[in-house]
Design a protein around this motif. Sequence first.
Motif, PDB file in Angstrom:
ATOM      1  N   TYR A  39       0.709  -1.376   0.317  1.00 31.90           N
ATOM      2  CA  TYR A  39      -0.058  -0.300   0.240  1.00 31.90           C
ATOM      3  C   TYR A  39       0.683   1.185  -0.045  1.00 31.90           C
ATOM      4  O   TYR A  39       1.999   1.237   0.613  1.00 31.90           O
ATOM      5  CB  TYR A  39      -1.136   0.163   1.153  1.00 31.90           C
ATOM      6  N   GLN A  41       0.015   5.024  -0.365  1.00 35.47           N
ATOM      7  CA  GLN A  41      -0.625   7.011  -0.058  1.00 35.47           C
ATOM      8  C   GLN A  41      -0.404   7.269  -0.997  1.00 35.47           C
ATOM      9  O   GLN A  41      -1.297   8.367  -1.223  1.00 35.47           O
ATOM     10  CB  GLN A  41      -0.495   7.031   1.591  1.00 35.47           C
ATOM     11  N   SER A  42       0.599   7.363  -1.101  1.00 36.30           N
ATOM     12  CA  SER A  42       0.340   8.350  -3.354  1.00 36.30           C
ATOM     13  C   SER A  42       0.132   7.476  -3.939  1.00 36.30           C
ATOM     14  O   SER A  42      -0.293   8.707  -4.980  1.00 36.30           O
ATOM     15  CB  SER A  42       2.208   8.532  -3.102  1.00 36.30           C
ATOM     16  N   GLU A  44      -2.828   6.754  -3.600  1.00 37.70           N
ATOM     17  CA  GLU A  44      -5.031   6.584  -3.510  1.00 37.70           C
ATOM     18  C   GLU A  44      -5.772   7.299  -4.348  1.00 37.70           C
ATOM     19  O   GLU A  44      -5.195   7.888  -4.968  1.00 37.70           O
ATOM     20  CB  GLU A  44      -4.435   7.499  -2.307  1.00 37.70           C
ATOM     21  N   GLU A 104      -6.738   2.201  -2.618  1.00 39.80           N
ATOM     22  CA  GLU A 104      -5.759   1.957  -3.578  1.00 39.80           C
ATOM     23  C   GLU A 104      -5.978   0.508  -3.984  1.00 39.80           C
ATOM     24  O   GLU A 104      -6.166  -0.665  -3.021  1.00 39.80           O
ATOM     25  CB  GLU A 104      -4.444   2.002  -3.050  1.00 39.80           C
ATOM     26  N   ARG A 117      -9.192   3.288   2.950  1.00 41.20           N
ATOM     27  CA  ARG A 117      -8.082   3.471   3.620  1.00 41.20           C
ATOM     28  C   ARG A 117      -9.425   4.387   4.522  1.00 41.20           C
ATOM     29  O   ARG A 117      -8.947   4.668   6.061  1.00 41.20           O
ATOM     30  CB  ARG A 117      -6.464   4.183   3.595  1.00 41.20           C
ATOM     31  N   THR A 131      -1.764   5.025   6.697  1.00 40.01           N
ATOM     32  CA  THR A 131      -1.653   5.417   5.958  1.00 40.01           C
ATOM     33  C   THR A 131      -0.910   4.621   5.197  1.00 40.01           C
ATOM     34  O   THR A 131       0.285   4.745   3.868  1.00 40.01           O
ATOM     35  CB  THR A 131      -0.770   6.969   5.772  1.00 40.01           C
ATOM     36  N   ARG A 132      -0.191   3.179   5.666  1.00 36.76           N
ATOM     37  CA  ARG A 132       0.458   2.643   5.504  1.00 36.76           C
ATOM     38  C   ARG A 132      -0.461   1.000   5.658  1.00 36.76           C
ATOM     39  O   ARG A 132       0.437  -0.190   4.533  1.00 36.76           O
ATOM     40  CB  ARG A 132       1.596   1.873   7.016  1.00 36.76           C
TER      41      ARG A 132
END
Length: 150
Positions: A39, A41-42, A44, A104, A117, A131-132
């Motif tokens: 995963y 976050q960038s 998403e 994601e 998320r 966030t991970r």
Amino acid sequence: MIRLLPWRIPIVALAGAILLATMAGAQQRAQAAPQRNLYNQSREVSLQGTVVSFAESASTPPLGPHVVVQTGSGQIDVHLGDAKLLQANHLVLATGDSIRVIGENVSYGEGTQFFARILQKGSQTVALRSTRGFPLRPIGKSGKAQAGVL
């Protein structure tokens, strides 16, 4: 001075060749191993749509709650993390509900799975993963786990 017997030289050479071949094969397997798509976050995206179906506990992996969302580009199966977190936040999903999901698409098994998320229904927003990408759990009596309410 130590004298090698003539029959030992081919055995030592054969053992060395086997050792080199084994090391080369192990190196090739290590290079061929697929990189795990974790995963990030960038990467998403935000999905908006209507709930087609909701299952609190899926029978196929990844286990846990799943919602199928009808978006403008088709239906997407979304994994929602820990069902206890949804219950603790009194978040109920029903067919026809309008929701927004931030998450994601991650490689999972032989395909991909959309991992949510953040889930928003009306004015209620619940964080489902860190966030991970790790699923959050509701706060227990000890108060040690993370809550998902934003």
